[in-house]
Structure formats: C-alpha cells, structure tokens
Enzyme design. Structure first.
Site: not given
Length: 108
Positions: A32, A35
């Site tokens: 991600c 993230c």
C-alpha cells in the site's frame, strides 16, 4: 518504528487496545503506497506524543480476522482506541497537521 510504536497481531491486539492510554492503530499492508507515506508521520507522532498516544501497526494481510471484525475495507485505516473502545476512525492518508487536528481531544 519508535519504542512507542507496537506491532500488533491476532494474539496481542485485544490486550494492547485495552489500556487507558489512547492507541492509534494503523491498519496497513506492505503493498500500500499511502500506507508507506503515512508511516513516518505516525512514527513522529509516537515520539511527540509519548505518554499521551501510542501507535499500533496491524498488517491486514497477516491478520485478516481483526481487519474483518472492525470492517476495515480500505487502507490505510487509522482507528483510535481507548480502554478497548473505538473512539475515532480515519480512512486514508492525511498530512500530519490534519491528523493532529482530528485527534486533538486525545492529545491534550
């Protein structure tokens, strides 16, 4: 990661969020991009708000049961827990000043 940041998993999750100090759990995954962008911000916040806020990191790929229990549908999802109760949910990456503003009542 700082010493005020903890890695959570299925076995440690419930006990860790049960404490009186607010803990902001970052539901994330290796793949991600957002993230990875928010990770250094959370590390900074863990240091700056030591004693007021803890940061927990839960890899959703390794712990799908907990992600499902909390209906985490997109990542990053940040959930603030206090005394084991969800108090606030933030979905998506945010700049540090936005996170601090959204969490201000728990950082005082």
């Amino acid at each position: 990661m700082t010493e005020n940041t903890v890695t959570l998993d299925n076995s440690s999750f419930d006990q860790t969020i049960a404490g009186g100090t607010p803990i902001l759990v970052d539901f994330w995954a290796e793949w991600c991009g957002p993230c990875r962008l928010i990770a250094p911000i959370l590390d900074e916040m863990a240091t700056e708000y030591d004693g007021k806020l803890r940061i927990g990191k839960l890899n959703v790929d390794e712990n799908p049961q907990i992600s499902g229990e909390y209906d985490v549908m997109s990542i990053p999802t940040l959930i603030l827990f206090q005394d084991g109760v969800e108090k606030k949910r933030i979905i998506g990456a945010r700049p540090k000043h936005n996170l601090v503003s959204e969490l201000s009542e728990y950082l005082a």
